[in-house]
Design a protein around this motif. Structure first.
Motif, PDB file in Angstrom:
ATOM      1  N   PHE A  86       0.853  -1.190   0.000  1.00 59.99           N
ATOM      2  CA  PHE A  86       0.000   0.000   0.000  1.00 59.99           C
ATOM      3  C   PHE A  86       0.886   1.237   0.000  1.00 59.99           C
ATOM      4  O   PHE A  86       2.068   1.199   0.374  1.00 59.99           O
ATOM      5  N   SER A  87       0.313   2.336  -0.428  1.00 56.14           N
ATOM      6  CA  SER A  87       1.007   3.623  -0.373  1.00 56.14           C
ATOM      7  C   SER A  87       0.017   4.681   0.086  1.00 56.14           C
ATOM      8  O   SER A  87      -1.164   4.651  -0.274  1.00 56.14           O
ATOM      9  N   THR A  88       0.493   5.595   0.893  1.00 57.33           N
ATOM     10  CA  THR A  88      -0.305   6.703   1.386  1.00 57.33           C
ATOM     11  C   THR A  88       0.584   7.935   1.451  1.00 57.33           C
ATOM     12  O   THR A  88       1.796   7.850   1.214  1.00 57.33           O
ATOM     13  N   TYR A  89      -0.011   9.068   1.792  1.00 60.89           N
ATOM     14  CA  TYR A  89       0.740  10.319   1.824  1.00 60.89           C
ATOM     15  C   TYR A  89       0.460  11.062   3.124  1.00 60.89           C
ATOM     16  O   TYR A  89      -0.686  11.162   3.567  1.00 60.89           O
ATOM     17  N   LEU A  90       1.531  11.560   3.730  1.00 64.16           N
ATOM     18  CA  LEU A  90       1.415  12.491   4.845  1.00 64.16           C
ATOM     19  C   LEU A  90       1.383  13.906   4.257  1.00 64.16           C
ATOM     20  O   LEU A  90       2.091  14.192   3.287  1.00 64.16           O
ATOM     21  N   THR A  91       0.568  14.762   4.813  1.00 64.60           N
ATOM     22  CA  THR A  91       0.399  16.109   4.267  1.00 64.60           C
ATOM     23  C   THR A  91       0.741  17.157   5.314  1.00 64.60           C
ATOM     24  O   THR A  91       0.596  16.932   6.518  1.00 64.60           O
ATOM     25  N   ASP A  92       1.178  18.306   4.820  1.00 63.74           N
ATOM     26  CA  ASP A  92       1.519  19.416   5.706  1.00 63.74           C
ATOM     27  C   ASP A  92       1.445  20.713   4.895  1.00 63.74           C
ATOM     28  O   ASP A  92       1.584  20.703   3.670  1.00 63.74           O
ATOM     29  N   LEU A  93       1.222  21.828   5.602  1.00 59.73           N
ATOM     30  CA  LEU A  93       1.211  23.144   4.984  1.00 59.73           C
ATOM     31  C   LEU A  93       2.396  23.947   5.501  1.00 59.73           C
ATOM     32  O   LEU A  93       2.623  23.998   6.710  1.00 59.73           O
ATOM     33  N   VAL A 134       5.180   5.519  15.854  1.00 62.32           N
ATOM     34  CA  VAL A 134       5.746   4.546  16.796  1.00 62.32           C
ATOM     35  C   VAL A 134       5.191   4.792  18.202  1.00 62.32           C
ATOM     36  O   VAL A 134       4.869   3.836  18.934  1.00 62.32           O
ATOM     37  N   ALA A 135       5.054   6.049  18.585  1.00 61.99           N
ATOM     38  CA  ALA A 135       4.497   6.361  19.901  1.00 61.99           C
ATOM     39  C   ALA A 135       3.068   5.847  20.015  1.00 61.99           C
ATOM     40  O   ALA A 135       2.656   5.326  21.066  1.00 61.99           O
ATOM     41  N   ARG A 136       2.294   5.954  18.950  1.00 63.06           N
ATOM     42  CA  ARG A 136       0.927   5.426  18.973  1.00 63.06           C
ATOM     43  C   ARG A 136       0.933   3.918  19.122  1.00 63.06           C
ATOM     44  O   ARG A 136       0.118   3.353  19.866  1.00 63.06           O
ATOM     45  N   TRP A 137       1.816   3.252  18.395  1.00 66.56           N
ATOM     46  CA  TRP A 137       1.881   1.803  18.499  1.00 66.56           C
ATOM     47  C   TRP A 137       2.191   1.362  19.927  1.00 66.56           C
ATOM     48  O   TRP A 137       1.515   0.481  20.479  1.00 66.56           O
ATOM     49  N   GLU A 138       3.188   1.978  20.513  1.00 63.23           N
ATOM     50  CA  GLU A 138       3.643   1.525  21.826  1.00 63.23           C
ATOM     51  C   GLU A 138       2.711   1.963  22.951  1.00 63.23           C
ATOM     52  O   GLU A 138       2.827   1.459  24.073  1.00 63.23           O
ATOM     53  N   ASP A 139       1.811   2.892  22.677  1.00 67.10           N
ATOM     54  CA  ASP A 139       0.841   3.288  23.693  1.00 67.10           C
ATOM     55  C   ASP A 139      -0.255   2.247  23.883  1.00 67.10           C
ATOM     56  O   ASP A 139      -0.997   2.303  24.868  1.00 67.10           O
ATOM     57  N   ASP A 140      -0.386   1.315  22.953  1.00 64.14           N
ATOM     58  CA  ASP A 140      -1.446   0.296  23.038  1.00 64.14           C
ATOM     59  C   ASP A 140      -0.851  -1.089  22.784  1.00 64.14           C
ATOM     60  O   ASP A 140      -0.987  -1.653  21.695  1.00 64.14           O
ATOM     61  N   PRO A 141      -0.180  -1.679  23.785  1.00 65.35           N
ATOM     62  CA  PRO A 141       0.429  -3.012  23.593  1.00 65.35           C
ATOM     63  C   PRO A 141      -0.601  -4.083  23.251  1.00 65.35           C
ATOM     64  O   PRO A 141      -0.282  -5.031  22.524  1.00 65.35           O
ATOM     65  N   ASP A 142      -1.806  -3.964  23.790  1.00 65.75           N
ATOM     66  CA  ASP A 142      -2.814  -4.983  23.508  1.00 65.75           C
ATOM     67  C   ASP A 142      -3.155  -5.027  22.022  1.00 65.75           C
ATOM     68  O   ASP A 142      -3.420  -6.105  21.471  1.00 65.75           O
ATOM     69  N   LEU A 143      -3.164  -3.874  21.383  1.00 61.66           N
ATOM     70  CA  LEU A 143      -3.483  -3.839  19.959  1.00 61.66           C
ATOM     71  C   LEU A 143      -2.374  -4.468  19.129  1.00 61.66           C
ATOM     72  O   LEU A 143      -2.638  -5.091  18.093  1.00 61.66           O
ATOM     73  N   GLY A 149      -1.722  -5.924  11.087  1.00 58.61           N
ATOM     74  CA  GLY A 149      -2.872  -5.063  10.837  1.00 58.61           C
ATOM     75  C   GLY A 149      -2.946  -3.912  11.812  1.00 58.61           C
ATOM     76  O   GLY A 149      -3.408  -2.815  11.460  1.00 58.61           O
ATOM     77  N   ALA A 150      -2.490  -4.135  13.058  1.00 53.62           N
ATOM     78  CA  ALA A 150      -2.481  -3.061  14.052  1.00 53.62           C
ATOM     79  C   ALA A 150      -1.466  -1.983  13.673  1.00 53.62           C
ATOM     80  O   ALA A 150      -1.723  -0.783  13.852  1.00 53.62           O
ATOM     81  N   LEU A 151      -0.309  -2.408  13.133  1.00 56.74           N
ATOM     82  CA  LEU A 151       0.694  -1.429  12.704  1.00 56.74           C
ATOM     83  C   LEU A 151       0.175  -0.605  11.528  1.00 56.74           C
ATOM     84  O   LEU A 151       0.352   0.622  11.477  1.00 56.74           O
ATOM     85  N   VAL A 152      -0.459  -1.282  10.577  1.00 54.51           N
ATOM     86  CA  VAL A 152      -0.995  -0.573   9.412  1.00 54.51           C
ATOM     87  C   VAL A 152      -2.072   0.415   9.842  1.00 54.51           C
ATOM     88  O   VAL A 152      -2.120   1.559   9.375  1.00 54.51           O
ATOM     89  N   HIS A 153      -2.923  -0.010  10.766  1.00 49.84           N
ATOM     90  CA  HIS A 153      -3.977   0.884  11.249  1.00 49.84           C
ATOM     91  C   HIS A 153      -3.381   2.125  11.899  1.00 49.84           C
ATOM     92  O   HIS A 153      -3.828   3.250  11.658  1.00 49.84           O
ATOM     93  N   GLY A 154      -2.371   1.953  12.738  1.00 49.49           N
ATOM     94  CA  GLY A 154      -1.753   3.101  13.397  1.00 49.49           C
ATOM     95  C   GLY A 154      -1.143   4.071  12.411  1.00 49.49           C
ATOM     96  O   GLY A 154      -1.260   5.298  12.563  1.00 49.49           O
ATOM     97  N   LEU A 155      -0.492   3.541  11.376  1.00 50.27           N
ATOM     98  CA  LEU A 155       0.133   4.398  10.365  1.00 50.27           C
ATOM     99  C   LEU A 155      -0.928   5.159   9.566  1.00 50.27           C
ATOM    100  O   LEU A 155      -0.824   6.385   9.373  1.00 50.27           O
ATOM    101  N   LEU A 156      -1.958   4.465   9.108  1.00 55.89           N
ATOM    102  CA  LEU A 156      -2.994   5.126   8.316  1.00 55.89           C
ATOM    103  C   LEU A 156      -3.807   6.094   9.164  1.00 55.89           C
ATOM    104  O   LEU A 156      -4.226   7.152   8.675  1.00 55.89           O
ATOM    105  N   ASP A 157      -4.037   5.751  10.421  1.00 51.53           N
ATOM    106  CA  ASP A 157      -4.771   6.653  11.296  1.00 51.53           C
ATOM    107  C   ASP A 157      -3.994   7.954  11.497  1.00 51.53           C
ATOM    108  O   ASP A 157      -4.577   9.048  11.523  1.00 51.53           O
ATOM    109  N   TYR A 158      -2.687   7.836  11.627  1.00 48.53           N
ATOM    110  CA  TYR A 158      -1.844   9.030  11.747  1.00 48.53           C
ATOM    111  C   TYR A 158      -1.902   9.860  10.466  1.00 48.53           C
ATOM    112  O   TYR A 158      -1.990  11.090  10.517  1.00 48.53           O
ATOM    113  N   ALA A 159      -1.863   9.200   9.306  1.00 55.55           N
ATOM    114  CA  ALA A 159      -1.927   9.916   8.033  1.00 55.55           C
ATOM    115  C   ALA A 159      -3.262  10.644   7.884  1.00 55.55           C
ATOM    116  O   ALA A 159      -3.303  11.805   7.464  1.00 55.55           O
ATOM    117  N   VAL A 160      -4.355   9.975   8.244  1.00 59.29           N
ATOM    118  CA  VAL A 160      -5.677  10.592   8.107  1.00 59.29           C
ATOM    119  C   VAL A 160      -5.823  11.757   9.085  1.00 59.29           C
ATOM    120  O   VAL A 160      -6.418  12.793   8.754  1.00 59.29           O
TER     121      VAL A 160
END
Length: 333
Positions: A86-93, A134-143, A149-160
């Motif tokens: 998959f590919s996604t984009y982080l955005t900034d102004l 990475v901080a989001r991932w490590e804040d939820d060890p149970d996930l 899939g948990a890593l992908v979710h954290g990355l895409l959630d950050y991008a969104v």
């Protein structure tokens, strides 16, 4: 850390807790097949040779190298054998000088290779740091126990979330432009430059935001491990993606309205100016006609007498005042 120049970060978790990652590249294949070890590898501007070597270690398809290094790839998800790409984009102004001829939007592409218990991210510039992810991932060890899939979710959630921040800033700027629309003498060249800059940013942002619906939908279709546990997380992510897409579309419509309203206001102001010029021209025509009449080289009542000057001056004042009052009453002046 593995001996790869482009490998800038590598982490592993066992049952949601940090675990050591093998240093030997030959042990990477075994580590990726461990059903209890979750692995993340982060590559920054890898060469074709490095990515090809990693693809051999991880039994990835040959198309991964081309997809990961393609500079103008759109957000997408494709399946290659036993893994997803998959590919996604982080955005900034960013802030630009007032006379800049380009938009403020800056995008950073992040590609990912998803294995059952591993995520390999490929970045093409240093600005797209993943420390917050990475901080989001490590804040939820149970996930993290739920696999890649948990890593992908954290990355895409950050991008969104970054998309939402960018959209909010653009929304604020468009509202500021809408306020300027009805201010006199404010919609000049600088205003038009801001309008075109925002339209350019919105077009570019739309290309990043709208395909995210397909990305999340494809990930939901192709999930393979602990799908039920991650369904609610991805459903929430999909809802955020829909909201971002709808918000982007509404901003596009709002930007079009601002542009068209500005043109309409310019036409209205031009009509007002033309009415005012016509009114003043009519007023000026009165003294011109009277003084022209009395300036003829023939005798007329009051010629060469104080009474003639008084009559002509009175006619100029009365005629001009009457026309002024008439035009004022009809809102021409």
């Amino acid at each position: 850390m593995l001996a790869m120049p482009s490998l800038v970060d590598a982490r592993a978790w066992r049952d949601g807790r940090p675990a050591p990652l093998p240093e030997d590249p030959q042990s990477l294949r075994a580590a990726l097949q461990d059903p209890h070890l979750l692995v993340w590898l982060d590559l920054l501007r890898p060469s074709v040779a490095e990515l090809t070597q990693l693809a051999d270690y991880c039994d990835l398809g040959p198309t991964v190298v081309e997809d990961a290094l393609e500079p103008h790839e759109r957000p997408k998800v494709t399946r290659h054998g036993g893994h997803l790409f998959f590919s996604t984009y982080l955005t900034d102004l960013v802030e630009l000088p007032p006379d800049a001829n380009r938009g403020r939007l800056v995008t950073h592409r992040v590609s990912g290779i998803v294995l059952p218990m591993a995520l390999i991210t490929v970045r093409l510039d240093e600005a797209s740091t993943l420390d917050a992810v990475v901080a989001r991932w490590e804040d939820d060890p149970d996930l993290l126990r739920l696999g890649s899939g948990a890593l992908v979710h954290g990355l895409l959630d950050y991008a969104v979330d970054g998309h939402f921040e960018t959209i909010q800033e653009l929304d604020d700027e468009i509202e500021a432009l809408a306020d300027v629309l009805f201010e006199e003498r404010r919609t000049g060249a600088d205003f038009l430059r801001r309008v075109y800059g925002l339209r350019r940013d919105l077009v570019a942002l739309r290309r990043m935001v709208l395909p995210m619906r397909e990305v999340v939908s494809a990930l939901l279709r192709h999930r393979t491990r602990d799908a039920t546990a991650l369904d609610s997380w991805y459903d929430d992510l999909y809802d955020h993606v829909l909201r971002a897409a709808e918000w982007t579309e509404s901003l596009r419509d709002m930007m079009t309205s601002v542009f068209e309203t500005n043109l309409s206001l310019q036409d209205a102001r031009l009509n007002t100016i033309m009415k005012q010029l016509s009114g003043w021209a009519a007023i000026i025509a009165v003294p011109t006609a009277i003084t022209g009449w009395f300036g003829q080289n023939i005798p007329f009542p009051g010629y060469n007498q104080p009474l003639g000057l008084l009559v002509s001056a009175s006619l100029v004042l009365v005629g001009s005042l009457v026309l002024y009052l008439v035009f004022r009453a009809r809102d021409w002046l």
